[in-house]
Design an enzyme around this catalytic site. Sequence first.
Site, PDB file in Angstrom:
ATOM      1  N   ASP A   1       0.800  -1.220   0.000  1.00 20.10           N
ATOM      2  CA  ASP A   1       0.000   0.000   0.000  1.00 20.10           C
ATOM      3  C   ASP A   1       0.837   1.276   0.000  1.00 20.10           C
ATOM      4  O   ASP A   1       0.301   2.356   0.184  1.00 20.10           O
ATOM      5  CB  ASP A   1      -0.949   0.006   1.201  1.00 20.10           C
ATOM      6  CG  ASP A   1      -0.224  -0.181   2.541  1.00 20.10           C
ATOM      7  OD1 ASP A   1       0.962  -0.526   2.522  1.00 20.10           O
ATOM      8  OD2 ASP A   1      -0.865   0.011   3.584  1.00 20.10           O
ATOM      9  N   GLN A   2       2.158   1.177  -0.207  1.00 14.87           N
ATOM     10  CA  GLN A   2       2.929   2.416  -0.229  1.00 14.87           C
ATOM     11  C   GLN A   2       2.718   3.124  -1.570  1.00 14.87           C
ATOM     12  O   GLN A   2       2.413   2.484  -2.584  1.00 14.87           O
ATOM     13  CB  GLN A   2       4.408   2.135   0.025  1.00 14.87           C
ATOM     14  CG  GLN A   2       5.152   1.412  -1.086  1.00 14.87           C
ATOM     15  CD  GLN A   2       6.553   1.041  -0.657  1.00 14.87           C
ATOM     16  OE1 GLN A   2       6.763   0.414   0.369  1.00 14.87           O
ATOM     17  NE2 GLN A   2       7.540   1.425  -1.458  1.00 14.87           N
TER      18      GLN A   2
ATOM     19  N   GLY B   1      16.572   4.105 -27.306  1.00 17.54           N
ATOM     20  CA  GLY B   1      17.462   2.959 -27.325  1.00 17.54           C
ATOM     21  C   GLY B   1      17.335   2.199 -28.636  1.00 17.54           C
ATOM     22  O   GLY B   1      16.528   2.527 -29.512  1.00 17.54           O
ATOM     23  N   TRP B   2      18.144   1.190 -28.797  1.00 18.82           N
ATOM     24  CA  TRP B   2      18.170   0.429 -30.044  1.00 18.82           C
ATOM     25  C   TRP B   2      16.786  -0.120 -30.409  1.00 18.82           C
ATOM     26  O   TRP B   2      16.336  -0.007 -31.546  1.00 18.82           O
ATOM     27  CB  TRP B   2      19.180  -0.710 -29.906  1.00 18.82           C
ATOM     28  CG  TRP B   2      19.345  -1.558 -31.134  1.00 18.82           C
ATOM     29  CD1 TRP B   2      18.902  -2.832 -31.306  1.00 18.82           C
ATOM     30  CD2 TRP B   2      20.016  -1.195 -32.343  1.00 18.82           C
ATOM     31  NE1 TRP B   2      19.250  -3.291 -32.550  1.00 18.82           N
ATOM     32  CE2 TRP B   2      19.939  -2.308 -33.208  1.00 18.82           C
ATOM     33  CE3 TRP B   2      20.663  -0.038 -32.771  1.00 18.82           C
ATOM     34  CZ2 TRP B   2      20.500  -2.308 -34.486  1.00 18.82           C
ATOM     35  CZ3 TRP B   2      21.230  -0.034 -34.045  1.00 18.82           C
ATOM     36  CH2 TRP B   2      21.136  -1.157 -34.888  1.00 18.82           C
TER      37      TRP B   2
ATOM     38  N   ASP C   1      16.799  12.200 -21.228  1.00 17.86           N
ATOM     39  CA  ASP C   1      17.843  11.847 -22.186  1.00 17.86           C
ATOM     40  C   ASP C   1      17.174  11.199 -23.395  1.00 17.86           C
ATOM     41  O   ASP C   1      16.282  10.357 -23.240  1.00 17.86           O
ATOM     42  CB  ASP C   1      18.846  10.877 -21.558  1.00 17.86           C
ATOM     43  CG  ASP C   1      19.887  10.405 -22.545  1.00 17.86           C
ATOM     44  OD1 ASP C   1      20.763  11.215 -22.907  1.00 17.86           O
ATOM     45  OD2 ASP C   1      19.822   9.236 -22.974  1.00 17.86           O
TER      46      ASP C   1
ATOM     47  N   ASP D   1      17.711   8.942 -26.762  1.00 17.38           N
ATOM     48  CA  ASP D   1      18.610   7.985 -27.394  1.00 17.38           C
ATOM     49  C   ASP D   1      17.990   7.536 -28.720  1.00 17.38           C
ATOM     50  O   ASP D   1      17.375   6.479 -28.819  1.00 17.38           O
ATOM     51  CB  ASP D   1      18.847   6.797 -26.463  1.00 17.38           C
ATOM     52  CG  ASP D   1      19.984   5.913 -26.940  1.00 17.38           C
ATOM     53  OD1 ASP D   1      20.363   6.034 -28.112  1.00 17.38           O
ATOM     54  OD2 ASP D   1      20.474   5.104 -26.143  1.00 17.38           O
TER      55      ASP D   1
ATOM     56  N   GLU E   1      18.446   6.236 -32.253  1.00 17.40           N
ATOM     57  CA  GLU E   1      19.410   5.505 -33.066  1.00 17.40           C
ATOM     58  C   GLU E   1      18.771   5.073 -34.398  1.00 17.40           C
ATOM     59  O   GLU E   1      18.223   3.987 -34.484  1.00 17.40           O
ATOM     60  CB  GLU E   1      19.917   4.289 -32.286  1.00 17.40           C
ATOM     61  CG  GLU E   1      20.550   4.645 -30.953  1.00 17.40           C
ATOM     62  CD  GLU E   1      21.085   3.444 -30.200  1.00 17.40           C
ATOM     63  OE1 GLU E   1      21.348   2.388 -30.835  1.00 17.40           O
ATOM     64  OE2 GLU E   1      21.254   3.547 -28.982  1.00 17.40           O
TER      65      GLU E   1
ATOM     66  N   MET F   1      28.517   7.609 -28.344  1.00 16.78           N
ATOM     67  CA  MET F   1      28.580   6.160 -28.142  1.00 16.78           C
ATOM     68  C   MET F   1      29.810   5.575 -28.827  1.00 16.78           C
ATOM     69  O   MET F   1      29.728   4.920 -29.866  1.00 16.78           O
ATOM     70  CB  MET F   1      27.289   5.516 -28.632  1.00 16.78           C
ATOM     71  CG  MET F   1      26.076   5.929 -27.813  1.00 16.78           C
ATOM     72  SD  MET F   1      24.530   5.108 -28.295  1.00 16.78           S
ATOM     73  CE  MET F   1      24.137   5.994 -29.798  1.00 16.78           C
TER      74      MET F   1
END
Length: 608
Positions: free
Chosen positions: A312-313, A340-341, A378, A380, A382, A448
């Site tokens: 329950d948090q 990402g890729w 960020d 990414d 590609e 990269m």
Amino acid sequence: MRFRDRAVAGLTTLLLPLAALVGLATPAEAATSATATYAKVQDWGTGFEGKWTIKNTGTTSISAWTVEWDFPSGTSVTSAWDADVTSSGTHWTAKNKSYNGALAPGASVSFGFNGAGSGSPSGCKLNGASCDGGSVPGDNPPSAPGTPTASDITNTSVKLSWTAATDDNGIKNYDVLRDGAKVATVTGTSYSDSGLTAGTDYSYSVQARDSADQTGPASGAVKVHTTGGSTDPTPTPGSKINLGYFTEWGIYGRNYNVKNLVTSGSAAKITHINYAFGNVTGGKCAIGDAYADYDKAFTADQSVSGVADTWDQPLRGNFNQLRQLKAKYPNIKVLWSFGGWTWSGGFTEAAKDPAAFAASCYSLVEDPRWADVFDGIDIDWEYPNSCGLSCDTSGAAAYKNLMGALRAKFGSSNLVTSAVTADASSGGKIDAADYAGAAQYVDWYNVMTYDFFGAWDADGPTAPHSPLTSYSGIPQAGFTTADAIAKYKAKGVPASKLLIGIGFYGRGWTGVTQSAPGGTATGPAAGTYEQGIEDYKVLKTSCPATGTIAGTAYAHCGSNWWSYDTPSTIAGKMTWAKDQGLGGAFFWEFSGDTANGELVSAISSGLQ
């Protein structure tokens, strides 16, 4: 980062025990006669698929059922099946169909729905009774207590007090939450927390529990900074960035949790974390793995705080663990990395309306449930106007336009960064997009500078996947760190906005007889998670380095040939990066390092 194949977890259903054992027939019937459980089956960022399951755990049949719950404003049911679902404002009611209302003892039934928004249900009732154990129909959960006030703050302790919550049947006790995790349950309206770390930031809130064991909403949070600081583990920031990627899926097969950053000593040596990855789909930013991100419950031994998560948090998962990490190491900044890729194909659609994309990303990153966890975004992609897993033809200006829209939306108080190609060949990927024009909008680029060569060329020639400089016999001109950095600088990108990249893994071939680079091969060497790739922590003992070429180590053992960075080669690369005036370094990714974080240490020492 080429090898970001997601290890999809089997735990795709997010069990949220908002409903527990309840009574269904009469007030005299046992309160444990049935359960009602909510699950989030899918989550695509702005919408989701939900499912309720009702099970008769009693000894008599149930003839009909009605489930009620509340959604926060902005979250709604858009369609449903196997139940008639209606609403009044933010209150939702689901009644059984004619064919699924009767439940024999031990039987269960489910109904599902598609929802819009990102909220979770609360205040569940089943046939008028409390869904989490209350046996009195109509028993409402308690209100939120007052925001705690802090006093008597020392190096290691703090006293908290708050105004009482209200409830129609009385308050039983209060749960005290530190950085989102329950640390105590008390009957009064005050609590003294001890065993804290000097000079450290903490966040406290409380929630009430009534006599039926229902929990109400959490109070507002109070920030506490303990005094002192001689034992403060926070790293002293240098002038250079030391950034590591933490993968959301690493908690599964790799069993690498946020806590490992602490036990390895790495948390004391880094400045930033990129959390990878959020998805890019439908022209918007979206959740990557909801279970890993904010729902997985970590046990006490897995948790940064040493306290187990509870059902329950307000927040669980990696996000809560990162929150706990930042409480211990306030200097660390965390960015949410998207793409990402695997998920870069979504940027083509996003580039059609950069402002709408930026707005969706801001809404997700700044979601009130975890806004304090992230310090920026960020990207990414590609690759812009080029090919990766898929090919993009958005045009050379698309990347600049997208980054400009993100900066405009996130403002100057948030970080906006991007992982970018290191292909410096003539007419290559650096030439395909306006990285120089976009540089005005970013805080830095993660260049990269790895994965230049690998066993996707199954027969070789063998070559280091992360050469610092060129060398005689290199398979492709322009595929080096030095060439990439030089090209970005020549285009006008400031050196201080360029970070050199380090891979915490090696790439390798098998069927190799020649020890020096340039040998032929028969295919990729065997790897723990993927052919042709292996973590540094494995290679350092299974195939120790036998030489260096172009600033990178290589190893020939048996018929296998590997290249990877070691603490020694990293030291050389960090010296080179400083000589070039670069902003620092980043690495992919934490779990490839040794248990004592020797590669992170090498980067940290080398940047001093």
